[in-house]
Design a protein around this motif. Structure first.
Motif, PDB file in Angstrom:
ATOM      1  N   ARG A   1       0.817  -1.146  -0.099  1.00 56.51           N
ATOM      2  CA  ARG A   1      -0.082  -0.106   0.108  1.00 56.51           C
ATOM      3  C   ARG A   1       0.707   1.184  -0.153  1.00 56.51           C
ATOM      4  O   ARG A   1       0.556   2.175  -0.692  1.00 56.51           O
ATOM      5  CB  ARG A   1      -1.151  -0.158   1.351  1.00 56.51           C
ATOM      6  N   ARG A   2       1.946   1.164   0.902  1.00 55.67           N
ATOM      7  CA  ARG A   2       2.753   2.539   0.872  1.00 55.67           C
ATOM      8  C   ARG A   2       3.652   2.766  -0.700  1.00 55.67           C
ATOM      9  O   ARG A   2       3.761   3.780  -1.011  1.00 55.67           O
ATOM     10  CB  ARG A   2       3.817   2.345   1.868  1.00 55.67           C
ATOM     11  N   SER A   3       3.707   1.577  -1.233  1.00 57.82           N
ATOM     12  CA  SER A   3       4.445   1.684  -2.711  1.00 57.82           C
ATOM     13  C   SER A   3       3.534   2.398  -3.673  1.00 57.82           C
ATOM     14  O   SER A   3       3.882   2.913  -4.464  1.00 57.82           O
ATOM     15  CB  SER A   3       4.801   0.344  -3.213  1.00 57.82           C
ATOM     16  N   CYS A   4       2.088   2.426  -3.345  1.00 54.71           N
ATOM     17  CA  CYS A   4       1.178   3.274  -4.006  1.00 54.71           C
ATOM     18  C   CYS A   4       1.334   4.746  -4.087  1.00 54.71           C
ATOM     19  O   CYS A   4       0.558   5.105  -5.016  1.00 54.71           O
ATOM     20  CB  CYS A   4      -0.131   2.592  -3.697  1.00 54.71           C
ATOM     21  N   ASP A   5       1.816   5.245  -3.042  1.00 55.94           N
ATOM     22  CA  ASP A   5       1.922   6.361  -3.078  1.00 55.94           C
ATOM     23  C   ASP A   5       3.491   7.095  -3.278  1.00 55.94           C
ATOM     24  O   ASP A   5       3.494   8.379  -3.263  1.00 55.94           O
ATOM     25  CB  ASP A   5       1.815   6.900  -1.325  1.00 55.94           C
ATOM     26  N   ALA A   6       4.268   6.091  -3.663  1.00 55.15           N
ATOM     27  CA  ALA A   6       5.528   6.531  -4.300  1.00 55.15           C
ATOM     28  C   ALA A   6       5.641   7.355  -5.369  1.00 55.15           C
ATOM     29  O   ALA A   6       4.569   7.226  -6.198  1.00 55.15           O
ATOM     30  CB  ALA A   6       6.396   5.425  -4.667  1.00 55.15           C
ATOM     31  N   ALA A   7       6.453   8.323  -5.799  1.00 57.60           N
ATOM     32  CA  ALA A   7       6.393   9.220  -6.965  1.00 57.60           C
ATOM     33  C   ALA A   7       6.421   8.482  -8.126  1.00 57.60           C
ATOM     34  O   ALA A   7       5.935   9.159  -9.065  1.00 57.60           O
ATOM     35  CB  ALA A   7       7.720  10.089  -6.561  1.00 57.60           C
ATOM     36  N   ASP A   8       7.054   7.336  -8.214  1.00 56.99           N
ATOM     37  CA  ASP A   8       7.211   6.669  -9.455  1.00 56.99           C
ATOM     38  C   ASP A   8       6.048   5.537  -9.727  1.00 56.99           C
ATOM     39  O   ASP A   8       6.316   4.735 -10.581  1.00 56.99           O
ATOM     40  CB  ASP A   8       8.556   5.934  -9.582  1.00 56.99           C
ATOM     41  N   ALA A   9       5.028   5.553  -8.808  1.00 55.21           N
ATOM     42  CA  ALA A   9       4.151   4.508  -8.796  1.00 55.21           C
ATOM     43  C   ALA A   9       3.333   4.566 -10.139  1.00 55.21           C
ATOM     44  O   ALA A   9       2.961   3.606 -10.757  1.00 55.21           O
ATOM     45  CB  ALA A   9       3.165   4.735  -7.661  1.00 55.21           C
ATOM     46  N   PRO A  10       2.757   5.863 -10.501  1.00 53.95           N
ATOM     47  CA  PRO A  10       2.029   5.901 -11.985  1.00 53.95           C
ATOM     48  C   PRO A  10       2.871   5.423 -12.937  1.00 53.95           C
ATOM     49  O   PRO A  10       2.277   4.704 -14.020  1.00 53.95           O
ATOM     50  CB  PRO A  10       1.394   7.554 -11.979  1.00 53.95           C
ATOM     51  N   ALA A  11       4.111   5.791 -13.066  1.00 51.24           N
ATOM     52  CA  ALA A  11       5.066   5.178 -14.094  1.00 51.24           C
ATOM     53  C   ALA A  11       5.059   3.790 -13.784  1.00 51.24           C
ATOM     54  O   ALA A  11       5.294   3.106 -14.963  1.00 51.24           O
ATOM     55  CB  ALA A  11       6.431   5.856 -14.122  1.00 51.24           C
ATOM     56  N   GLY A  12       5.342   3.211 -12.955  1.00 53.68           N
ATOM     57  CA  GLY A  12       5.493   1.689 -12.727  1.00 53.68           C
ATOM     58  C   GLY A  12       4.500   1.158 -13.272  1.00 53.68           C
ATOM     59  O   GLY A  12       4.403   0.178 -13.909  1.00 53.68           O
ATOM     60  N   GLN A  13       3.085   1.633 -12.726  1.00 54.19           N
ATOM     61  CA  GLN A  13       2.106   0.873 -13.188  1.00 54.19           C
ATOM     62  C   GLN A  13       1.732   1.070 -14.736  1.00 54.19           C
ATOM     63  O   GLN A  13       1.290   0.030 -15.495  1.00 54.19           O
ATOM     64  CB  GLN A  13       0.750   1.501 -12.466  1.00 54.19           C
ATOM     65  N   SER A  14       2.213   2.162 -15.212  1.00 56.09           N
ATOM     66  CA  SER A  14       2.068   2.063 -16.545  1.00 56.09           C
ATOM     67  C   SER A  14       2.918   1.228 -17.325  1.00 56.09           C
ATOM     68  O   SER A  14       2.435   0.444 -18.276  1.00 56.09           O
ATOM     69  CB  SER A  14       2.391   3.573 -17.406  1.00 56.09           C
ATOM     70  N   LEU A  15       4.113   1.017 -16.734  1.00 61.01           N
ATOM     71  CA  LEU A  15       5.009  -0.148 -17.387  1.00 61.01           C
ATOM     72  C   LEU A  15       4.483  -1.447 -17.295  1.00 61.01           C
ATOM     73  O   LEU A  15       4.407  -2.315 -18.210  1.00 61.01           O
ATOM     74  CB  LEU A  15       6.363  -0.046 -16.753  1.00 61.01           C
TER      75      LEU A  15
END
Length: 202
Positions: free
Chosen positions: A93-107
């Motif tokens: 859950r904490r990782s969902c708030d990381a700055a790179d989370a959207p880019a990681g999800q996109s990847l």
């Protein structure tokens, strides 16, 4: 710089470039664009990674490696199974708030799309993810639960269920579909899975 240092610098530049280009372009990502962003030639891609799929494999490993290292640090070595699952869910859950989370999800979406379109990428992607999952399975194996010790087979069944549920919840958080899914919600859901998944040997 030594030859080894130059090789590592070029490798790092290509991986960083691939992350940005693949996240943006998906299956349309071109090696020449990746190489140009890295300030190199396509020949460097083949020299360092062998092929486009080789570069993608290295990209997956490069992206997942830090996360699994952090997971291993977040889960106490002496915790029982429920404690380990709780710690893992809270980390996720904490990782969902990381700055790179959207880019990681996109990847992740992009790689899945590429796997469905490219018969060469599909099996390789499954192998890369499976190798990463093995690290999580190892973290759960051998922990006490219900008066016995969790076997690898049991840990594998649990890991499959945990990943499916937490990935779905994580996507919901990033898309704004799960506004109340805080750390406690993730932990409660994960702990419920422990009793929901059959941990009895077949």
């Amino acid at each position: 710089m030594t030859r080894a240092e130059t090789k590592e610098r070029n490798r790092r530049a290509l991986l960083d470039a691939a992350f940005h280009v693949v996240s943006r372009e998906g299956h349309r990502a071109r090696l020449d664009e990746i190489a140009e962003r890295a300030g190199l030639t396509t020949g460097a891609v083949y020299s360092l990674f062998g092929s486009k799929s080789g570069l993608l494999g290295a990209l997956v490993t490069d992206y997942l490696q830090p996360h699994y290292e952090e997971i291993e640090e977040a889960i106490p070595a002496d915790a029982d199974l429920l404690g380990a699952v709780d710690a893992f869910a809270r980390y996720y859950r904490r990782s969902c708030d990381a700055a790179d989370a959207p880019a990681g999800q996109s990847l992740q979406f992009t790689l899945l799309d590429m796997a469905l379109r490219d018969p060469e990428v599909g099996p390789r992607l499954a192998g890369w993810v499976r190798a990463a999952e093995d690290r999580l399975i190892a973290l759960f194996t051998g922990r006490p639960h219900g008066g016995s010790t969790v076997t690898r087979h049991q840990a594998q069944r649990l890991t499959t269920a945990l990943r499916a549920v937490l990935i779905g919840l994580g996507q919901g958080v990033l898309l704004g579909l799960a506004p109340d899914a805080d750390e406690q919600y993730f932990a409660d859901t994960a702990r419920a899975l422990v009793s929901g998944v059959n941990l009895v040997e077949p």
